[in-house]
Design a protein around this motif. Structure first.
Motif, mmCIF file in Angstrom:
data_model
loop_
_atom_site.group_PDB
_atom_site.id
_atom_site.type_symbol
_atom_site.label_atom_id
_atom_site.label_comp_id
_atom_site.label_asym_id
_atom_site.label_seq_id
_atom_site.Cartn_x
_atom_site.Cartn_y
_atom_site.Cartn_z
ATOM 1 N N LEU A 1 12.417 -33.787 51.498
ATOM 2 C CA LEU A 1 12.181 -33.212 50.171
ATOM 3 C C LEU A 1 12.076 -34.294 49.106
ATOM 4 O O LEU A 1 11.262 -34.196 48.184
ATOM 5 C CB LEU A 1 13.304 -32.235 49.816
ATOM 6 C CG LEU A 1 13.477 -31.016 50.717
ATOM 7 C CD1 LEU A 1 14.568 -30.100 50.171
ATOM 8 C CD2 LEU A 1 12.184 -30.235 50.874
ATOM 9 N N VAL A 2 12.902 -35.322 49.216
ATOM 10 C CA VAL A 2 12.840 -36.437 48.266
ATOM 11 C C VAL A 2 11.474 -37.113 48.333
ATOM 12 O O VAL A 2 10.850 -37.404 47.299
ATOM 13 C CB VAL A 2 13.980 -37.438 48.535
ATOM 14 C CG1 VAL A 2 13.727 -38.756 47.785
ATOM 15 C CG2 VAL A 2 15.323 -36.843 48.116
ATOM 16 N N GLU A 3 10.993 -37.355 49.549
ATOM 17 C CA GLU A 3 9.685 -37.988 49.686
ATOM 18 C C GLU A 3 8.572 -37.061 49.189
ATOM 19 O O GLU A 3 7.563 -37.532 48.632
ATOM 20 C CB GLU A 3 9.439 -38.392 51.136
ATOM 21 C CG GLU A 3 10.348 -39.509 51.621
ATOM 22 C CD GLU A 3 10.367 -40.707 50.682
ATOM 23 O OE1 GLU A 3 9.285 -41.213 50.329
ATOM 24 O OE2 GLU A 3 11.466 -41.124 50.272
ATOM 25 N N ASP A 4 8.741 -35.761 49.375
ATOM 26 C CA ASP A 4 7.752 -34.812 48.854
ATOM 27 C C ASP A 4 7.631 -34.931 47.334
ATOM 28 O O ASP A 4 6.522 -34.922 46.782
ATOM 29 C CB ASP A 4 8.151 -33.376 49.208
ATOM 30 C CG ASP A 4 7.979 -33.060 50.685
ATOM 31 O OD1 ASP A 4 7.305 -33.839 51.397
ATOM 32 O OD2 ASP A 4 8.524 -32.022 51.121
ATOM 33 N N ILE A 5 8.775 -35.025 46.649
ATOM 34 C CA ILE A 5 8.757 -35.129 45.190
ATOM 35 C C ILE A 5 8.031 -36.403 44.761
ATOM 36 O O ILE A 5 7.204 -36.387 43.844
ATOM 37 C CB ILE A 5 10.191 -35.106 44.629
ATOM 38 C CG1 ILE A 5 10.857 -33.765 44.933
ATOM 39 C CG2 ILE A 5 10.193 -35.358 43.121
ATOM 40 C CD1 ILE A 5 12.350 -33.757 44.669
ATOM 41 N N GLU A 6 8.319 -37.490 45.433
ATOM 42 C CA GLU A 6 7.652 -38.748 45.084
ATOM 43 C C GLU A 6 6.152 -38.675 45.367
ATOM 44 O O GLU A 6 5.331 -39.178 44.577
ATOM 45 C CB GLU A 6 8.289 -39.912 45.852
ATOM 46 C CG GLU A 6 7.684 -41.272 45.558
ATOM 47 C CD GLU A 6 7.841 -41.733 44.119
ATOM 48 O OE1 GLU A 6 7.330 -42.839 43.808
ATOM 49 O OE2 GLU A 6 8.464 -41.034 43.300
#
Length: 325
Positions: A89-94
């Motif tokens: 999810l963190v990588e999705d936001i970035e």
């Protein structure tokens, strides 16, 4: 004077972004395309975004970005727990930030969205202008025990907890979370749907002090309930895929970033003590305790506090000359 939500607005752009693991993320933008970039992260995990989340922010000042996190809402596939972790999810936001060509943005969220916002900030602090966090959840074991053992919220809502517990008949409360997870991810679709409604009803009953007599009829969207319950249980049995106290232990990374933290005094989903602990370690964070609010994002005092916080952040960011470009 108490604030209300901004008037309803439509999204000026909607799209789906392909990300790794076979997921497509739903992204929408509304407000001012040249305004301050803000992303709002919904709760759950698995809750999905709402058109009302747009209305926390002045559409003349903000470029408002909402997403459905992977595996839920309008993202595809949904519901899905495959390749679905906090790190994903963190990588999705970035990836969304890069896709939208945003240099840096205000990161806001509620409940699980606060967890995700801080995890994102810890990984990508230079991309964050500030935080607005409502109903803090740190992803620690004491928070799971509060929600799913009989020694926490159940002490305030014993009849609701009994109903929640008895839906998975004969289960010891210490195994309740695991048992729900197994039903929600099992092959019996009818049982999974029933369990998901019971899961969401338990949390809904804890979430508000403004509404009473909540029953199963208030859980009327079967797809949304299944997303919420299936993905939440997936995260919680796996301790949100983070180490115990991970956020508090890594808070120094974001301690210089300004944050406004809103928390209802009578929040029975996420305890106020955790927000209090957080600000003791975060010199640039301001905690606003809402004296007559629970956990829900659309209670009167919560709306008032959030809209005022968004205006405060807009003024601060404008004074700094940092609009997210």
């Amino acid at each position: 004077m108490s604030r209300v939500l901004f008037p309803k607005i439509s999204a000026y752009q909607k799209e789906w972004l392909d990300v790794r693991g076979g997921h497509q993320l739903y992204i929408e933008q509304s407000g001012n395309p040249d305004g301050i970039a803000v992303i709002y992260l919904h709760g759950g995990p698995g809750g999905g975004c709402s058109e009302h989340h747009r209305r926390y922010f002045d559409p003349e000042k903000y470029r408002i970005i909402l997403i459905d996190q992977r595996g839920c809402g309008r993202s595809r596939p949904s519901p899905s727990i495959d390749n679905n972790t906090s790190a994903d999810l963190v990588e999705d936001i970035e990836n969304i930030r890069l896709r939208l060509d945003i240099g840096y943005w205000l990161v806001a969220g509620g409940s699980w969205g606060t967890t995700l916002a801080m995890l994102y900030g810890i990984k990508y602090p230079k991309a964050v202008l500030g935080f607005i966090l409502r109903g803090v959840f740190l992803g620690n074991d004491s928070e799971y025990r509060w929600l799913y053992h009989n020694t926490g919220a159940a002490c305030f809502f014993p009849e609701y907890y009994q109903e929640f517990n008895q839906h998975i008949s004969g289960v010891n409360h210490k195994k309740l979370l695991q048992e729900y997870y197994e039903v929600l991810t099992g092959s019996n679709e009818i049982a999974a749907i029933a369990a998901s409604k019971a899961w969401c009803l338990w949390e809904l009953r804890l979430s508000t002090i403004e509404h009473h007599h909540i029953d199963i009829r208030h859980v009327d969207d079967a797809h949304q309930a299944l997303c919420m319950a299936k993905i939440s249980s997936h995260y919680f049995v796996n301790h949100c895929f983070i180490e115990e106290n991970f956020i508090l232990n890594n808070l120094a990374v974001i301690s210089d970033i300004p944050a406004i933290i809103l928390h209802g005094r009578y929040d029975m989903v996420c305890q106020l003590i955790h927000a209090h602990q957080l600000v003791q370690l975060w010199p640039n964070a301001q905690l606003q305790i809402l004296p007559k609010a629970g956990h829900g994002g659309f209670e009167s005092q919560t709306i008032d506090g959030f809209c005022k916080a968004a205006d405060t952040m807009a003024n601060f960011i404008t004074e700094q000359g940092n609009m997210g470009k």
